[in-house]
Motif scaffolding. Structure first.
Motif, PDB file in Angstrom:
ATOM      1  N   LEU A   9       0.860  -1.175   0.080  1.00 27.19           N
ATOM      2  CA  LEU A   9       0.023   0.071   0.051  1.00 27.19           C
ATOM      3  C   LEU A   9       0.850   1.186  -0.138  1.00 27.19           C
ATOM      4  N   THR A  10       0.827   1.988  -1.146  1.00 28.55           N
ATOM      5  CA  THR A  10       1.665   3.286  -1.209  1.00 28.55           C
ATOM      6  C   THR A  10       0.758   4.382  -1.007  1.00 28.55           C
ATOM      7  N   TYR A  11       1.421   5.614  -0.625  1.00 24.33           N
ATOM      8  CA  TYR A  11       0.819   6.705  -0.474  1.00 24.33           C
ATOM      9  C   TYR A  11      -0.292   7.080  -1.438  1.00 24.33           C
ATOM     10  N   ALA A  12       0.053   6.876  -2.796  1.00 23.78           N
ATOM     11  CA  ALA A  12      -0.664   7.004  -3.927  1.00 23.78           C
ATOM     12  C   ALA A  12      -1.887   6.109  -3.868  1.00 23.78           C
ATOM     13  N   GLY A  13      -1.741   5.035  -3.655  1.00 26.43           N
ATOM     14  CA  GLY A  13      -3.150   4.064  -3.416  1.00 26.43           C
ATOM     15  C   GLY A  13      -3.828   4.448  -2.302  1.00 26.43           C
ATOM     16  N   TYR A  14      -3.276   4.792  -1.165  1.00 25.65           N
ATOM     17  CA  TYR A  14      -3.715   5.477   0.152  1.00 25.65           C
ATOM     18  C   TYR A  14      -4.821   6.553  -0.268  1.00 25.65           C
ATOM     19  N   ARG A  15      -4.141   7.434  -0.978  1.00 18.60           N
ATOM     20  CA  ARG A  15      -4.908   8.865  -1.381  1.00 18.60           C
ATOM     21  C   ARG A  15      -5.961   8.621  -2.226  1.00 18.60           C
ATOM     22  N   ARG A  16      -5.935   7.669  -3.281  1.00 17.69           N
ATOM     23  CA  ARG A  16      -6.764   7.161  -4.080  1.00 17.69           C
ATOM     24  C   ARG A  16      -8.038   6.520  -3.269  1.00 17.69           C
ATOM     25  N   ALA A  73     -10.193  14.641   4.147  1.00  6.69           N
ATOM     26  CA  ALA A  73      -9.435  13.556   4.453  1.00  6.69           C
ATOM     27  C   ALA A  73      -8.139  13.936   4.643  1.00  6.69           C
ATOM     28  N   GLY A  74      -7.667  14.691   3.605  1.00  4.40           N
ATOM     29  CA  GLY A  74      -5.981  15.138   3.765  1.00  4.40           C
ATOM     30  C   GLY A  74      -5.574  15.719   5.058  1.00  4.40           C
ATOM     31  N   ALA A  75      -6.486  16.724   5.478  1.00  6.94           N
ATOM     32  CA  ALA A  75      -6.154  17.243   6.794  1.00  6.94           C
ATOM     33  C   ALA A  75      -6.253  16.419   8.121  1.00  6.94           C
ATOM     34  N   ARG A  76      -7.366  15.193   7.891  1.00  8.00           N
ATOM     35  CA  ARG A  76      -7.377  14.379   9.145  1.00  8.00           C
ATOM     36  C   ARG A  76      -5.928  13.452   9.070  1.00  8.00           C
ATOM     37  N   ALA A  77      -5.634  13.139   7.870  1.00  2.00           N
ATOM     38  CA  ALA A  77      -4.463  12.458   7.737  1.00  2.00           C
ATOM     39  C   ALA A  77      -3.102  12.888   8.404  1.00  2.00           C
ATOM     40  N   ALA A  78      -3.075  14.239   7.888  1.00  4.69           N
ATOM     41  CA  ALA A  78      -1.796  14.990   8.472  1.00  4.69           C
ATOM     42  C   ALA A  78      -1.943  14.975   9.884  1.00  4.69           C
ATOM     43  N   ARG A  79      -3.197  15.438  10.661  1.00  6.54           N
ATOM     44  CA  ARG A  79      -3.250  15.181  12.064  1.00  6.54           C
ATOM     45  C   ARG A  79      -2.515  14.151  12.657  1.00  6.54           C
ATOM     46  N   LEU A  80      -3.286  12.994  12.109  1.00  8.00           N
ATOM     47  CA  LEU A  80      -2.818  11.589  12.577  1.00  8.00           C
ATOM     48  C   LEU A  80      -1.536  11.548  12.545  1.00  8.00           C
TER      49      LEU A  80
END
Length: 208
Positions: free
Chosen positions: A61-68, A78-85
């Motif tokens: 699982l790469t960052y590209a696949g995770y983002r998709r 989702a991006g802001a939530r992932a950044a906080r995590l």
């Protein structure tokens, strides 16, 4: 290396939803890392963290696949939530090789979940190991996955486990006995075990 090629790992043990008292509403999802417990306040935050666990049988699982997958799930912000995590150390983007991969391995410890099932029948290939619950197979692990499931948690961090693995016959076959060459197969094995709920990553023993 492009960000899209980085591997994604969730960190922490899922303790489930927390309710302040009987009959009261859900307050947050608990995730434990070392001695620290984090509270994921919304279903969306929990979903973003859980997305880093899989989907099942889609490794690496790469960052590209995770983002998709996050875009497909239509999780708000989702991006802001992932950044906080990520800021809390609950999500990690990891280069597959090099110093960054070694540092990630030094900072985290693989902790096994579930149990070995045992004999699963003549139609299962040799070198394949059933893991799950006594009545339910979660995953048929290959030899590298099984080694890290069985032995990884005996070491203070993943890098020490990789160094020990490299000294085995399996390590010689996997990466010519070189820990740095064995690290990528180890990371892929850990990802596969995580996405089948057979392992989680905790803080390394000295970083709790």
């Amino acid at each position: 290396m492009r960000d899209e090629d980085l591997l994604i790992f969730p960190v922490g043990h899922d303790l489930g939803p927390f309710f302040p008292a009987t009959g009261e509403t859900f307050e947050y999802y608990e995730v434990c890392v070392g001695y620290q417990v984090f509270g994921l306040r919304t279903n969306y935050d929990y979903a973003v963290w859980m997305r880093a666990h899989g989907p099942v049988d889609e490794t690496p699982l790469t960052y590209a696949g995770y983002r998709r997958n996050l875009i497909s799930d239509r999780i708000p912000d989702a991006g802001a939530r992932a950044a906080r995590l990520a800021a809390d150390g609950l999500l990690c983007r990891v280069p597959p090789t090099g110093a960054g991969a070694v540092e990630f391995a030094r900072a985290h410890r693989p902790m096994p979940l579930a149990t070995a099932i045992g004999d699963v029948g003549p139609d299962i290939p040799a070198g394949t190991y059933a893991l799950g619950r006594p009545t339910t197979v979660f995953h048929y692990a290959d030899e590298v996955e099984y080694w890290f499931w069985l032995w990884g948690g005996h070491f203070d961090n993943l890098w020490l486990a990789v160094e020990a693995f490299a000294r085995t016959d399996l390590g010689a076959a996997t990466g010519a006995g070189d820990p740095e060459r064995c690290l990528l197969p180890a990371l892929h094995a850990v990802q596969g075990l995580i996405n089948h709920s057979l392992l989680f990553l905790d803080a390394a023993w000295d970083r709790r």
